[in-house]
Design a protein around this motif. Structure first.
Motif, PDB file in Angstrom:
ATOM      1  N   HIS A   1      -9.956   4.613  11.930  1.00  0.00           N
ATOM      2  CA  HIS A   1     -10.791   4.448  10.745  1.00  0.00           C
ATOM      3  C   HIS A   1     -11.292   3.011  10.760  1.00  0.00           C
ATOM      4  O   HIS A   1     -10.567   2.109  11.204  1.00  0.00           O
ATOM      5  N   TYR A   2     -12.488   2.788  10.262  1.00  0.00           N
ATOM      6  CA  TYR A   2     -13.070   1.451  10.348  1.00  0.00           C
ATOM      7  C   TYR A   2     -13.977   1.184   9.169  1.00  0.00           C
ATOM      8  O   TYR A   2     -14.444   2.114   8.485  1.00  0.00           O
ATOM      9  N   ALA A   3     -14.237  -0.085   8.927  1.00  0.00           N
ATOM     10  CA  ALA A   3     -15.226  -0.502   7.929  1.00  0.00           C
ATOM     11  C   ALA A   3     -16.026  -1.649   8.525  1.00  0.00           C
ATOM     12  O   ALA A   3     -15.461  -2.568   9.129  1.00  0.00           O
ATOM     13  N   LEU A   4     -17.327  -1.582   8.362  1.00  0.00           N
ATOM     14  CA  LEU A   4     -18.239  -2.622   8.839  1.00  0.00           C
ATOM     15  C   LEU A   4     -18.538  -3.576   7.696  1.00  0.00           C
ATOM     16  O   LEU A   4     -18.840  -3.145   6.575  1.00  0.00           O
TER      17      LEU A   4
ATOM     18  N   SER B   1     -12.087   6.241   0.347  1.00  0.00           N
ATOM     19  CA  SER B   1     -11.474   6.771  -0.883  1.00  0.00           C
ATOM     20  C   SER B   1     -12.014   6.068  -2.121  1.00  0.00           C
ATOM     21  O   SER B   1     -11.240   5.585  -2.958  1.00  0.00           O
ATOM     22  N   PRO B   2     -13.331   6.002  -2.299  1.00  0.00           N
ATOM     23  CA  PRO B   2     -13.872   5.212  -3.406  1.00  0.00           C
ATOM     24  C   PRO B   2     -13.427   5.702  -4.789  1.00  0.00           C
ATOM     25  O   PRO B   2     -13.336   4.912  -5.725  1.00  0.00           O
ATOM     26  N   GLU B   3     -13.102   6.974  -4.903  1.00  0.00           N
ATOM     27  CA  GLU B   3     -12.674   7.515  -6.198  1.00  0.00           C
ATOM     28  C   GLU B   3     -11.230   7.148  -6.539  1.00  0.00           C
ATOM     29  O   GLU B   3     -10.759   7.429  -7.636  1.00  0.00           O
ATOM     30  N   HIS B   4     -10.534   6.483  -5.620  1.00  0.00           N
ATOM     31  CA  HIS B   4      -9.133   6.115  -5.842  1.00  0.00           C
ATOM     32  C   HIS B   4      -8.915   4.601  -5.744  1.00  0.00           C
ATOM     33  O   HIS B   4      -7.844   4.142  -5.352  1.00  0.00           O
ATOM     34  N   ARG B   5      -9.917   3.822  -6.133  1.00  0.00           N
ATOM     35  CA  ARG B   5      -9.846   2.357  -5.985  1.00  0.00           C
ATOM     36  C   ARG B   5      -8.645   1.743  -6.708  1.00  0.00           C
ATOM     37  O   ARG B   5      -7.959   0.896  -6.162  1.00  0.00           O
ATOM     38  N   GLN B   6      -8.397   2.171  -7.941  1.00  0.00           N
ATOM     39  CA  GLN B   6      -7.309   1.553  -8.714  1.00  0.00           C
ATOM     40  C   GLN B   6      -5.943   1.903  -8.134  1.00  0.00           C
ATOM     41  O   GLN B   6      -5.075   1.038  -8.023  1.00  0.00           O
ATOM     42  N   THR B   7      -5.753   3.135  -7.750  1.00  0.00           N
ATOM     43  CA  THR B   7      -4.501   3.537  -7.119  1.00  0.00           C
ATOM     44  C   THR B   7      -4.323   2.779  -5.801  1.00  0.00           C
ATOM     45  O   THR B   7      -3.230   2.310  -5.483  1.00  0.00           O
ATOM     46  N   ALA B   8      -5.407   2.647  -5.068  1.00  0.00           N
ATOM     47  CA  ALA B   8      -5.360   1.954  -3.782  1.00  0.00           C
ATOM     48  C   ALA B   8      -5.011   0.482  -3.955  1.00  0.00           C
ATOM     49  O   ALA B   8      -4.288  -0.086  -3.126  1.00  0.00           O
ATOM     50  N   GLN B   9      -5.495  -0.142  -5.004  1.00  0.00           N
ATOM     51  CA  GLN B   9      -5.213  -1.554  -5.229  1.00  0.00           C
ATOM     52  C   GLN B   9      -3.700  -1.786  -5.331  1.00  0.00           C
ATOM     53  O   GLN B   9      -3.160  -2.690  -4.683  1.00  0.00           O
ATOM     54  N   ALA B  10      -3.019  -0.955  -6.073  1.00  0.00           N
ATOM     55  CA  ALA B  10      -1.560  -1.087  -6.188  1.00  0.00           C
ATOM     56  C   ALA B  10      -0.881  -0.806  -4.846  1.00  0.00           C
ATOM     57  O   ALA B  10       0.080  -1.485  -4.469  1.00  0.00           O
ATOM     58  N   TYR B  11      -1.383   0.179  -4.131  1.00  0.00           N
ATOM     59  CA  TYR B  11      -0.821   0.521  -2.820  1.00  0.00           C
ATOM     60  C   TYR B  11      -0.986  -0.635  -1.835  1.00  0.00           C
ATOM     61  O   TYR B  11      -0.059  -0.988  -1.107  1.00  0.00           O
ATOM     62  N   ILE B  12      -2.177  -1.236  -1.825  1.00  0.00           N
ATOM     63  CA  ILE B  12      -2.429  -2.377  -0.946  1.00  0.00           C
ATOM     64  C   ILE B  12      -1.475  -3.520  -1.270  1.00  0.00           C
ATOM     65  O   ILE B  12      -0.890  -4.126  -0.376  1.00  0.00           O
TER      66      ILE B  12
ATOM     67  N   ASP C   1      -4.266 -12.832   9.632  1.00  0.00           N
ATOM     68  CA  ASP C   1      -3.005 -13.237   9.020  1.00  0.00           C
ATOM     69  C   ASP C   1      -3.179 -13.747   7.592  1.00  0.00           C
ATOM     70  O   ASP C   1      -2.220 -13.779   6.827  1.00  0.00           O
ATOM     71  N   HIS C   2      -4.376 -14.139   7.232  1.00  0.00           N
ATOM     72  CA  HIS C   2      -4.657 -14.730   5.920  1.00  0.00           C
ATOM     73  C   HIS C   2      -4.653 -13.611   4.860  1.00  0.00           C
ATOM     74  O   HIS C   2      -5.526 -12.725   4.881  1.00  0.00           O
ATOM     75  N   PRO C   3      -3.680 -13.610   3.923  1.00  0.00           N
ATOM     76  CA  PRO C   3      -3.569 -12.497   2.964  1.00  0.00           C
ATOM     77  C   PRO C   3      -4.841 -12.151   2.198  1.00  0.00           C
ATOM     78  O   PRO C   3      -5.165 -10.964   2.085  1.00  0.00           O
ATOM     79  N   PRO C   4      -5.619 -13.102   1.674  1.00  0.00           N
ATOM     80  CA  PRO C   4      -6.839 -12.691   0.963  1.00  0.00           C
ATOM     81  C   PRO C   4      -7.849 -11.952   1.865  1.00  0.00           C
ATOM     82  O   PRO C   4      -8.507 -11.011   1.427  1.00  0.00           O
ATOM     83  N   GLU C   5      -7.965 -12.375   3.124  1.00  0.00           N
ATOM     84  CA  GLU C   5      -8.881 -11.691   4.041  1.00  0.00           C
ATOM     85  C   GLU C   5      -8.351 -10.300   4.389  1.00  0.00           C
ATOM     86  O   GLU C   5      -9.118  -9.329   4.471  1.00  0.00           O
ATOM     87  N   LYS C   6      -7.029 -10.174   4.582  1.00  0.00           N
ATOM     88  CA  LYS C   6      -6.428  -8.857   4.823  1.00  0.00           C
ATOM     89  C   LYS C   6      -6.696  -7.930   3.642  1.00  0.00           C
ATOM     90  O   LYS C   6      -7.095  -6.786   3.819  1.00  0.00           O
ATOM     91  N   TYR C   7      -6.480  -8.444   2.446  1.00  0.00           N
ATOM     92  CA  TYR C   7      -6.671  -7.657   1.229  1.00  0.00           C
ATOM     93  C   TYR C   7      -8.118  -7.167   1.138  1.00  0.00           C
ATOM     94  O   TYR C   7      -8.371  -5.992   0.874  1.00  0.00           O
ATOM     95  N   ARG C   8      -9.066  -8.059   1.379  1.00  0.00           N
ATOM     96  CA  ARG C   8     -10.489  -7.685   1.299  1.00  0.00           C
ATOM     97  C   ARG C   8     -10.843  -6.632   2.353  1.00  0.00           C
ATOM     98  O   ARG C   8     -11.579  -5.691   2.068  1.00  0.00           O
ATOM     99  N   ALA C   9     -10.310  -6.767   3.555  1.00  0.00           N
ATOM    100  CA  ALA C   9     -10.579  -5.781   4.605  1.00  0.00           C
ATOM    101  C   ALA C   9     -10.043  -4.407   4.202  1.00  0.00           C
ATOM    102  O   ALA C   9     -10.717  -3.387   4.396  1.00  0.00           O
ATOM    103  N   LEU C  10      -8.849  -4.368   3.625  1.00  0.00           N
ATOM    104  CA  LEU C  10      -8.288  -3.092   3.188  1.00  0.00           C
ATOM    105  C   LEU C  10      -9.098  -2.505   2.037  1.00  0.00           C
ATOM    106  O   LEU C  10      -9.282  -1.285   1.958  1.00  0.00           O
ATOM    107  N   GLN C  11      -9.618  -3.356   1.159  1.00  0.00           N
ATOM    108  CA  GLN C  11     -10.508  -2.868   0.103  1.00  0.00           C
ATOM    109  C   GLN C  11     -11.774  -2.242   0.688  1.00  0.00           C
ATOM    110  O   GLN C  11     -12.260  -1.226   0.182  1.00  0.00           O
TER     111      GLN C  11
END
Length: 128
Positions: A16-19, A93-104, A76-86
């Motif tokens: 899975h990927y995001a550009l 899974s755009p309809e599950h953004r809030q659930t995903a935020q807690a999971y991330i 390795d930089h946590p904010p960049e990792k977080y943004r990539a996972l977002q």
């Protein structure tokens, strides 16, 4: 994703990927053969085939594809990792953004995030 394994063999993995801008982001387990390969040789290829349509009467397929080439690294930089996972959540899974935020937030420490910086690419298309 295509890599060269530490043993010298080609190693291809569907991902899975995001550009975002000129980079492709992936998530991964924090250890394994893929990460060993990246540590050994950070050159990578990534191919995406889209818009396929079989043409059975003429024994062909309509398609578009792109093959990206570049260097891949772990983030390795946590904010960049977080943004990539977002970015991955927004794509898959755009309809599950809030659930995903807690999971991330719960999983960030045990999730590897990879960034492929695109150096060049090639594409192909067949429309008729």
């Amino acid at each position: 994703m295509s890599l060269c394994s530490p043993e010298g063999y080609g190693y291809g993995i569907p991902m899975h990927y995001a550009l975002f801008e000129h980079s492709i982001f992936f998530h991964s387990a924090p250890q394994g053969h893929k990460l060993d390969a990246i540590r050994e040789n950070n050159r990578a290829g990534f191919c995406v085939v889209g818009r396929t349509q079989l043409q059975p009467d003429c024994f062909s397929t309509l398609y578009s594809s792109v093959h990206l080439f570049g260097r891949i690294r772990m983030i390795d930089h946590p904010p960049e990792k977080y943004r990539a996972l977002q970015l991955l959540v927004e794509k898959y899974s755009p309809e599950h953004r809030q659930t995903a935020q807690a999971y991330i937030e719960r999983s960030l420490h045990r999730t590897a995030v990879l960034r492929l910086d695109i150096e060049h690419w090639s594409g192909k298309i067949k429309t008729k």
